[in-house]
Design an enzyme around this catalytic site. Sequence first.
Site, mmCIF file in Angstrom:
data_model
loop_
_atom_site.group_PDB
_atom_site.id
_atom_site.type_symbol
_atom_site.label_atom_id
_atom_site.label_comp_id
_atom_site.label_asym_id
_atom_site.label_seq_id
_atom_site.Cartn_x
_atom_site.Cartn_y
_atom_site.Cartn_z
ATOM 1 C CG HIS A 70 -2.218 -0.773 0.938
ATOM 2 N ND1 HIS A 70 -3.251 -0.285 0.166
ATOM 3 C CD2 HIS A 70 -2.582 -2.014 1.309
ATOM 4 C CE1 HIS A 70 -4.212 -1.203 0.095
ATOM 5 N NE2 HIS A 70 -3.827 -2.269 0.766
ATOM 6 N N GLY A 83 -8.545 -14.625 -7.429
ATOM 7 C CA GLY A 83 -9.060 -14.165 -6.137
ATOM 8 C C GLY A 83 -8.134 -14.441 -4.965
ATOM 9 C CB ALA A 84 -5.147 -16.385 -4.557
ATOM 10 C CG LEU A 140 -1.373 -15.185 -5.364
ATOM 11 C CD1 LEU A 140 -1.210 -16.680 -5.595
ATOM 12 C CD2 LEU A 140 -0.240 -14.674 -4.477
ATOM 13 C CB SER A 141 -1.195 -9.637 -9.433
ATOM 14 O OG SER A 141 -1.204 -8.580 -8.557
ATOM 15 C CB SER A 157 -6.588 -8.420 -12.672
ATOM 16 O OG SER A 157 -6.067 -7.994 -11.468
ATOM 17 C CD GLU A 173 -6.541 -3.602 -12.400
ATOM 18 O OE1 GLU A 173 -5.609 -4.169 -13.009
ATOM 19 O OE2 GLU A 173 -6.919 -3.953 -11.271
ATOM 20 C CG ASP A 203 -0.508 -5.606 -8.349
ATOM 21 O OD1 ASP A 203 0.386 -5.578 -7.485
ATOM 22 O OD2 ASP A 203 -1.712 -5.526 -8.084
ATOM 23 C CE1 TYR A 214 -4.985 -0.951 -3.293
ATOM 24 C CE2 TYR A 214 -5.951 0.753 -4.667
ATOM 25 C CZ TYR A 214 -4.868 -0.028 -4.306
ATOM 26 O OH TYR A 214 -3.676 0.120 -4.967
HETATM 27 C C1 GLA Z 1 -3.208 -4.131 -4.985
HETATM 28 C C2 GLA Z 1 -2.959 -3.039 -6.019
HETATM 29 C C3 GLA Z 1 -1.501 -2.593 -5.987
HETATM 30 C C4 GLA Z 1 -1.040 -2.259 -4.572
HETATM 31 C C5 GLA Z 1 -1.422 -3.368 -3.604
HETATM 32 C C6 GLA Z 1 -1.124 -3.004 -2.174
HETATM 33 O O1 GLA Z 1 -2.526 -5.302 -5.343
HETATM 34 O O2 GLA Z 1 -3.278 -3.489 -7.313
HETATM 35 O O3 GLA Z 1 -1.326 -1.489 -6.848
HETATM 36 O O4 GLA Z 1 -1.540 -1.020 -4.156
HETATM 37 O O5 GLA Z 1 -2.804 -3.697 -3.706
HETATM 38 O O6 GLA Z 1 0.233 -2.885 -1.999
#
Ligand code: GLA
Length: 378
Positions: A32, A116-117, A119-120, A122, A154, A166, A218
């Site tokens: 964050h 949904g885990a 782990l990015s 998307s 996004e 990410d 967020y």
């Molecule tokens: C998500 C967002 C990122 C980052 C993290 C927290 O994964 O996509 O850009 O802000 O949360 O570190």
Amino acid sequence: MTHIDKVFLETFGDTPTIVAAAPGRVNLIGEHIDYSDGFVLPFAIKDRTFAAIRVRDDRKIRIASAQRRNKIIELQLDSVKPGLKGEWERYPLSVVWALGINQGMDIMIDGHVPLGAGLSSSAALECSVATALNHLFSLGFSLEDLARLTQKGENEYVGVPCGIMDQSVSLMAHAGSALLLDCRDLSTRNVSFDVASSGLELLIIDTQAHHSLTDGGYAERRASCESAVSKLKITSLRELSLEQLQQSRTLLNQTEYLRVHHAVTEMTRVLHAVEALEAKDFNLLGQLLNQSHASLRDDYTVSCPELNVAVDAALEAGALGARMVGGGFGGSAIALIHVSQTAQTISTIEKAFAQHHFKAPRFFTSLPSQGAEIIQRA
Ligand code: GLA
């Protein structure tokens, strides 16, 4: 013929002209703070998403996924604009829009990053499509450009207010290293992440708890940081030291103070983590992970009971350190553990989850892997 070629042929009746792949990520530390111009230290995991594309000679776009067989989504290129409703296909379409593509295409996605885990998955999807399009149309975008464009897609097309971490790591990561990313200018340094030679591994614990960045939590955190920046008359939290924060405490409300306290201390922890990794001081790295988790839980309040139980149980089982990763409110935690204690750690976490009547967690491990790449070109 590879799996994606085969599915492409079965679905679209032809073979793709280009295939690219991009990985998901785990963030070692620096949570964050990407949207506050901080340093972050993620690495790419081995699980990747593949995008196969063939240009059409009309303005039609057809998209399908190997995970959702027999469903072809068909639309006109000219309708691809922010506001267009849809499901998962909004992610690849956001890239088509952000990169300004002006030609019809058939796109096949084969995703292997757990959904949904946290782990990015998307970012992996976006970056696989962006990498394929950049090469297919010889657009000449740099990796930094692609990171910014996929983030823009996004943010503006899908409507998720994510930061730049990410997409950057999915595009820029190198095998064997964590990526020290300066989110202010997207400059990077590869930091060797070799825990295996010290008998350690990074266990990824997917809590299977709900996780959605669109729920407002967020955006609310980002808004607190932005209002603090404006009250402190600075351009980003990156400029602020802990001493300056303490001196200007009265200018902020209590929530803003706590959010900024997390950001400022987390930025320092990232730099200490780099030093710890370079010195192979994994005890120090573990302590920094623990501090990061406490800060996310208490100051930034983005953790949740499942993440806290996962972290506490991992530590009880002997982990050197553990913390939640990603946006929070569910998703995954990581634990730095001795390889010899993997089974015991997993069973301690499983028992703790059962005692709390949580859904059973899933476990993964991954070495730092390669970022996005072209897999094949006709
Ligand atoms: C998500 C967002 C990122 C980052 C993290 C927290 O994964 O996509 O850009 O802000 O949360 O570190």
